[in-house]
Design a protein around this motif. Structure first.
Motif, PDB file in Angstrom:
ATOM      1  N   ALA A 259     -12.736 -15.760 -25.893  1.00  0.00           N
ATOM      2  CA  ALA A 259     -13.228 -16.828 -26.743  1.00  0.00           C
ATOM      3  C   ALA A 259     -13.691 -18.060 -26.151  1.00  0.00           C
ATOM      4  CB  ALA A 259     -11.909 -17.125 -27.952  1.00  0.00           C
ATOM      5  N   CYS A 260     -12.874 -18.587 -25.390  1.00  0.00           N
ATOM      6  CA  CYS A 260     -13.057 -19.928 -24.708  1.00  0.00           C
ATOM      7  C   CYS A 260     -14.639 -19.882 -23.880  1.00  0.00           C
ATOM      8  CB  CYS A 260     -12.168 -20.772 -23.664  1.00  0.00           C
ATOM      9  SG  CYS A 260     -10.567 -20.904 -24.617  1.00  0.00           S
ATOM     10  N   LEU A 261     -14.485 -18.679 -23.128  1.00  0.00           N
ATOM     11  CA  LEU A 261     -15.534 -18.644 -22.193  1.00  0.00           C
ATOM     12  C   LEU A 261     -16.898 -18.408 -23.030  1.00  0.00           C
ATOM     13  CD1 LEU A 261     -14.447 -16.312 -19.616  1.00  0.00           C
ATOM     14  CD2 LEU A 261     -15.270 -18.681 -19.130  1.00  0.00           C
ATOM     15  N   THR A 262     -16.823 -17.953 -24.267  1.00  0.00           N
ATOM     16  CA  THR A 262     -18.136 -17.558 -25.124  1.00  0.00           C
ATOM     17  C   THR A 262     -18.438 -18.952 -25.800  1.00  0.00           C
ATOM     18  OG1 THR A 262     -17.325 -15.334 -25.480  1.00  0.00           O
ATOM     19  CG2 THR A 262     -18.772 -16.159 -27.114  1.00  0.00           C
ATOM     20  N   VAL A 263     -17.307 -19.576 -26.140  1.00  0.00           N
ATOM     21  CA  VAL A 263     -17.720 -21.045 -27.070  1.00  0.00           C
ATOM     22  C   VAL A 263     -18.410 -21.867 -25.999  1.00  0.00           C
ATOM     23  CG1 VAL A 263     -16.510 -22.938 -28.156  1.00  0.00           C
ATOM     24  CG2 VAL A 263     -15.851 -20.748 -28.662  1.00  0.00           C
ATOM     25  N   TRP A 264     -17.756 -22.134 -24.668  1.00  0.00           N
ATOM     26  CA  TRP A 264     -18.159 -23.250 -23.917  1.00  0.00           C
ATOM     27  C   TRP A 264     -19.339 -22.753 -23.173  1.00  0.00           C
ATOM     28  CZ3 TRP A 264     -12.357 -23.670 -23.002  1.00  0.00           C
ATOM     29  CH2 TRP A 264     -12.106 -24.559 -24.244  1.00  0.00           C
ATOM     30  N   SER A 265     -19.613 -21.355 -22.841  1.00  0.00           N
ATOM     31  CA  SER A 265     -20.973 -21.085 -22.313  1.00  0.00           C
ATOM     32  C   SER A 265     -22.054 -20.792 -23.275  1.00  0.00           C
ATOM     33  CB  SER A 265     -20.683 -20.001 -21.495  1.00  0.00           C
ATOM     34  OG  SER A 265     -20.579 -18.696 -22.418  1.00  0.00           O
ATOM     35  N   GLY A 266     -21.660 -20.938 -24.618  1.00  0.00           N
ATOM     36  CA  GLY A 266     -22.833 -20.778 -25.514  1.00  0.00           C
ATOM     37  C   GLY A 266     -23.233 -19.361 -25.453  1.00  0.00           C
ATOM     38  N   ALA A 267     -22.556 -18.161 -24.976  1.00  0.00           N
ATOM     39  CA  ALA A 267     -22.860 -16.868 -24.823  1.00  0.00           C
ATOM     40  C   ALA A 267     -23.278 -16.339 -26.302  1.00  0.00           C
ATOM     41  CB  ALA A 267     -22.056 -16.035 -24.050  1.00  0.00           C
ATOM     42  N   MET A 268     -23.915 -15.238 -26.480  1.00  0.00           N
ATOM     43  CA  MET A 268     -24.035 -14.298 -27.634  1.00  0.00           C
ATOM     44  C   MET A 268     -22.991 -13.579 -27.897  1.00  0.00           C
ATOM     45  SD  MET A 268     -27.366 -14.944 -28.308  1.00  0.00           S
ATOM     46  CE  MET A 268     -27.690 -13.724 -29.319  1.00  0.00           C
ATOM     47  N   PRO A 269     -22.635 -13.344 -29.211  1.00  0.00           N
ATOM     48  CA  PRO A 269     -21.384 -12.800 -29.514  1.00  0.00           C
ATOM     49  C   PRO A 269     -20.956 -11.524 -28.760  1.00  0.00           C
ATOM     50  CG  PRO A 269     -22.858 -13.242 -31.483  1.00  0.00           C
ATOM     51  CD  PRO A 269     -23.517 -13.446 -30.314  1.00  0.00           C
ATOM     52  N   ALA A 270     -21.698 -10.666 -28.675  1.00  0.00           N
ATOM     53  CA  ALA A 270     -21.467  -9.347 -27.875  1.00  0.00           C
ATOM     54  C   ALA A 270     -21.623  -9.242 -26.359  1.00  0.00           C
ATOM     55  CB  ALA A 270     -22.091  -7.912 -28.557  1.00  0.00           C
ATOM     56  N   GLU A 271     -21.977 -10.495 -25.636  1.00  0.00           N
ATOM     57  CA  GLU A 271     -22.253 -10.555 -24.365  1.00  0.00           C
ATOM     58  C   GLU A 271     -21.109 -10.109 -23.624  1.00  0.00           C
ATOM     59  OE1 GLU A 271     -25.084 -13.923 -23.848  1.00  0.00           O
ATOM     60  OE2 GLU A 271     -24.224 -14.201 -21.777  1.00  0.00           O
ATOM     61  N   GLY A 272     -21.526  -9.157 -22.226  1.00  0.00           N
ATOM     62  CA  GLY A 272     -20.546  -8.497 -21.481  1.00  0.00           C
ATOM     63  C   GLY A 272     -19.683  -9.460 -20.693  1.00  0.00           C
ATOM     64  N   LEU A 273     -20.555 -10.524 -20.069  1.00  0.00           N
ATOM     65  CA  LEU A 273     -20.006 -11.312 -18.931  1.00  0.00           C
ATOM     66  C   LEU A 273     -18.636 -12.193 -19.361  1.00  0.00           C
ATOM     67  CD1 LEU A 273     -20.323 -12.110 -16.033  1.00  0.00           C
ATOM     68  CD2 LEU A 273     -21.491 -13.952 -16.730  1.00  0.00           C
ATOM     69  N   PRO A 274     -18.930 -12.992 -20.611  1.00  0.00           N
ATOM     70  CA  PRO A 274     -17.255 -13.501 -20.841  1.00  0.00           C
ATOM     71  C   PRO A 274     -16.188 -12.477 -21.194  1.00  0.00           C
ATOM     72  CG  PRO A 274     -19.079 -14.452 -22.422  1.00  0.00           C
ATOM     73  CD  PRO A 274     -19.674 -13.126 -21.753  1.00  0.00           C
ATOM     74  N   ARG A 275     -16.465 -11.255 -21.816  1.00  0.00           N
ATOM     75  CA  ARG A 275     -15.441 -10.269 -21.941  1.00  0.00           C
ATOM     76  C   ARG A 275     -14.965  -9.771 -20.610  1.00  0.00           C
ATOM     77  NH1 ARG A 275     -15.179  -6.294 -26.115  1.00  0.00           N
ATOM     78  NH2 ARG A 275     -17.356  -6.876 -26.574  1.00  0.00           N
ATOM     79  N   ASP A 276     -15.862  -9.458 -19.612  1.00  0.00           N
ATOM     80  CA  ASP A 276     -15.605  -8.767 -18.488  1.00  0.00           C
ATOM     81  C   ASP A 276     -14.516  -9.938 -17.510  1.00  0.00           C
ATOM     82  OD1 ASP A 276     -16.567  -6.460 -19.193  1.00  0.00           O
ATOM     83  OD2 ASP A 276     -18.749  -6.964 -18.176  1.00  0.00           O
ATOM     84  N   VAL A 277     -15.012 -11.088 -17.512  1.00  0.00           N
ATOM     85  CA  VAL A 277     -14.460 -12.061 -16.720  1.00  0.00           C
ATOM     86  C   VAL A 277     -13.140 -12.350 -17.247  1.00  0.00           C
ATOM     87  CG1 VAL A 277     -14.480 -14.685 -16.169  1.00  0.00           C
ATOM     88  CG2 VAL A 277     -16.660 -13.312 -16.172  1.00  0.00           C
ATOM     89  N   ALA A 278     -12.896 -12.215 -18.673  1.00  0.00           N
ATOM     90  CA  ALA A 278     -11.666 -12.369 -19.369  1.00  0.00           C
ATOM     91  C   ALA A 278     -10.703 -11.439 -18.903  1.00  0.00           C
ATOM     92  CB  ALA A 278     -11.901 -12.587 -20.816  1.00  0.00           C
ATOM     93  N   LEU A 279     -11.374 -10.111 -18.981  1.00  0.00           N
ATOM     94  CA  LEU A 279     -10.562  -9.122 -18.672  1.00  0.00           C
ATOM     95  C   LEU A 279      -9.829  -9.224 -17.094  1.00  0.00           C
ATOM     96  CD1 LEU A 279      -9.035  -6.211 -19.355  1.00  0.00           C
ATOM     97  CD2 LEU A 279     -11.388  -5.229 -18.648  1.00  0.00           C
ATOM     98  N   VAL A 280     -10.920  -9.256 -16.248  1.00  0.00           N
ATOM     99  CA  VAL A 280     -10.518  -9.412 -14.750  1.00  0.00           C
ATOM    100  C   VAL A 280      -9.356 -10.547 -14.613  1.00  0.00           C
ATOM    101  CG1 VAL A 280     -11.088 -10.004 -12.278  1.00  0.00           C
ATOM    102  CG2 VAL A 280     -12.585  -8.514 -13.914  1.00  0.00           C
ATOM    103  N   LEU A 281      -9.553 -11.811 -15.239  1.00  0.00           N
ATOM    104  CA  LEU A 281      -8.537 -12.702 -15.411  1.00  0.00           C
ATOM    105  C   LEU A 281      -7.298 -12.424 -15.658  1.00  0.00           C
ATOM    106  CD1 LEU A 281     -10.757 -15.955 -15.810  1.00  0.00           C
ATOM    107  CD2 LEU A 281      -9.973 -15.370 -13.701  1.00  0.00           C
ATOM    108  N   SER A 282      -7.264 -11.749 -16.875  1.00  0.00           N
ATOM    109  CA  SER A 282      -5.895 -11.217 -17.641  1.00  0.00           C
ATOM    110  C   SER A 282      -5.355 -10.199 -16.408  1.00  0.00           C
ATOM    111  CB  SER A 282      -6.160 -10.771 -19.065  1.00  0.00           C
ATOM    112  OG  SER A 282      -6.841  -9.698 -18.891  1.00  0.00           O
ATOM    113  N   LEU A 283      -6.124  -9.393 -15.891  1.00  0.00           N
ATOM    114  CA  LEU A 283      -5.426  -8.392 -14.989  1.00  0.00           C
ATOM    115  C   LEU A 283      -4.747  -9.077 -13.792  1.00  0.00           C
ATOM    116  CD1 LEU A 283      -8.276  -5.596 -14.847  1.00  0.00           C
ATOM    117  CD2 LEU A 283      -5.900  -5.274 -15.775  1.00  0.00           C
TER     118      LEU A 283
END
Lengths: 316, 255
Positions: A259-283
């Motif tokens: 959520a934070c990466l999407t909000v602060w980068s102004g990414a599109m709702p379903a953009e893959g990059l924030p989702r993938d970065v968040a997943l890697v960081l949580s791993l």
């Protein structure tokens, strides 16, 4: 017989014993390999489907890492496995028959894909028993858990299972995000609609399937790190008990970061990059938490025991 | 026999313990025979489809004791997420309690009927309402009374409370497969595969009752369950195939 002869005899016996052990290990390894290949051939239809799913669905992709994780786990525990190698058990053959029967029944007349996939776990348990007996089955427990976690769950089953934990995760994320300055967030379905500093947007957390896929990947990392080294049973028990909260928090962290990466980068709702970065960081975060917990447990053990055997166990 | 052969035979003998040999043989036989055997069984026992006695599009709400068709203009009701039901045989009607007026006492009745054995069992509301922005707040079950007749007296239905932007939804639903009732998709799949019947049908019967966000869901859920208790006997009596018709194949049906 003089002392020199006795020493030579002892050395020869030790060499022979070592040779027998190595031969038994090799035999067990070859037997296991042959049986695994035969199992994969028997269940080839499900192997093909699972590999295709893991290759095309990001939520099942961690399954592709299973062979590498399995080999690494076996390598890390090789000393234990070698020590516990015994005569095989006929119960292994029984388990394999059960796996084949269950696979057949879930092919026809009751096609239940996930139960069909789980027969890999039953068959691998049978192989461990056939090759090395009950103690080897016990030692291979983490490997079986990893195999179970790697099996892609069908979309509908997954969605049904994930609703309660996912809703709880998203409600908690909502409350946390609303504490941030200049941020108003509301939950709609599986999306977070936000207004941040006057800018509106949507965080597409994904459909129900994507939402709980990460916990399986997080749980795989957890199981791997926990069992990649030899540790006393009480430590393993403690680590397993805290597994659910750690995985749940790892998933919450993933949602918050996404959520934070999407909000602060102004990414599109379903953009893959924030989702993938968040997943890697949580791993990575989950890995660090388990590693830290292991270190703490190791130190507690040494301080309380103060026994030289303890240090030996830990070094081994 | 040469020494190399003796060594090789010894190694193979050591490798092939009785347990290992038997297990490998079991897997080998399974690998060769399982797929063809399952395919042959599937073809031999394949079930065929059966049409409803009366199409669901002819469902008549006037036969229900406590409900009537709602007025067409119903601003309170959103489109249903399953409008695209994947089957032509379905009912999507807005009903209203007979003693209610305006938008009070309204319930959406949504029934789908499938008879192709290869059809997917439809999604359940707790899954598909999330796709249109709903947040699932509770999932449970209730028992509804069906009264006297050639059917079970009581049926367990699944209940779901969904929070939505305009109005919340109290949903009660149940699956019917070959005359028996189930609340979970996997149960329906098992029922469809169960040997015995030669023909199959399955249906999802869903009642959706809206309530305001500041209201308690109890009344709305009771209304949805009441609708199911009246609709299920009506479907079994008029629309769904008779049990006896499921026992034999349609004349001329291919295996």
């Amino acid at each position: 017989m003089n002392a020199e002869d006795a020493g030579a005899n002892l050395a020869r016996e030790a060499d022979e014993s070592h040779g027998r052990t190595v031969a038994a290990e090799r035999r067990a390894l070859v037997q296991a390999l042959i049986l695994v290949l035969l199992t994969l051939w028997t269940f080839r239809d499900e192997v093909t489907k699972s590999v295709a799913q893991a290759s095309t669905m990001t939520q099942a992709a961690h399954g592709l890492a299973l062979p590498a994780l399995a080999v690494m786990l076996l390598y890390c525990r090789r000393a234990e496995l070698s020590r516990d190698l015994q005569k095989g058990s006929w119960w292994g053959a029984v388990l394999i028959i059960l796996a084949v029967l269950a696979y057949a029944v879930t092919t026809w007349p009751f096609y239940v894909s996930y139960v069909r996939k789980l027969q890999f776990v039953t068959a691998f348990a049978g192989i461990a028993l056939v090759v090395g007996g009950w103690r080897i089955l016990w030692r291979c427990g983490p490997l079986l858990v990893l195999t179970g976690l790697a099996m892609p769950i069908g979309w509908n089953t997954y969605s049904t299972l994930s609703i309660r934990p996912e809703t709880l995760t998203m409600d908690t994320a909502l409350k946390a995000l609303n504490l941030l300055p200049d941020m108003v967030v509301r939950l709609q379905g599986t999306e977070l609609h936000y207004v941040h500093a006057g800018v509106q947007g949507v965080v597409g957390l994904g459909d129900a399937h994507n939402g709980l896929a990460a916990p399986l990947a997080l749980a795989s990392v957890y199981v791997f790190v926990t069992f990649s080294r030899v540790r006393p049973a009480w430590q393993s028990a403690i680590l397993l008990i805290v597994a659910i909260p750690v995985v749940a928090l790892g998933n919450l962290l993933r949602v918050l970061l996404h959520a934070c990466l999407t909000v602060w980068s102004g990414a599109m709702p379903a953009e893959g990059l924030p989702r993938d970065v968040a997943l890697v960081l949580s791993l990575v975060a989950t890995y660090l938490v388990v590693a830290a917990a292991s270190i703490v447990l190791d130190h507690l053990f040494v301080e309380e025991g103060g026994d030289s055997r303890v240090a030996t166990t830990i070094r081994r | 026999m040469e020494s190399k052969d003796i060594v090789r035979t010894g190694a193979i003998r050591r490798l092939c313990s009785p347990i290992f040999g038997t297990t490998a043989l079991i897997l080998l036989v399974a690998a060769v025979a399982l797929d063809p055997a399952m395919t042959a069984l599937d073809i031999h026992f394949r079930k065929t489809s059966i049409l409803p006695r009366v199409s669901l599009s002819a469902f008549d709400a006037a036969t229900l004791p406590s409900f009537k068709s709602a007025p067409k203009e119903s601003p309170f009701l959103d489109p249903h997420p399953d409008d695209d039901a994947g089957t032509r045989d379905h009912v999507l009607q807005r009903l209203q309690e007979r003693d209610a007026n305006g938008t009070d006492g309204q319930v959406i009745l949504f029934v789908t009927y499938y008879s192709d054995p290869n059809d997917q069992v439809p999604h359940t509301p707790e899954v598909c309402y999330r796709q249109i922005g709903g947040v699932v707040r509770a999932i449970g079950s209730r028992t509804v009374e069906l009264g006297q007749g050639d059917w079970p007296k009581r049926v367990e239905v699944r209940t779901v409370i969904v929070e939505q932007e305009l109005a919340n939804a109290a949903i009660a639903y149940v699956f019917c497969a070959n005359g028996r009732f189930y609340t979970r998709r996997n149960e329906v799949r098992l029922a469809l595969g169960w040997p015995g019947d030669k023909r199959v049908y399955f249906s999802k019967i869903e009642a959706v009752s809206r309530f305001e966000r500041d209201e308690q869901p109890d009344l709305a859920m009771a209304r949805a369950c009441k609708l199911l208790s009246e609709v299920l006997p009506a479907l079994l009596t008029r629309h769904f195939p008779r049990q006896a018709d499921l026992k034999h194949r349609a004349v001329g049906a291919a295996r």
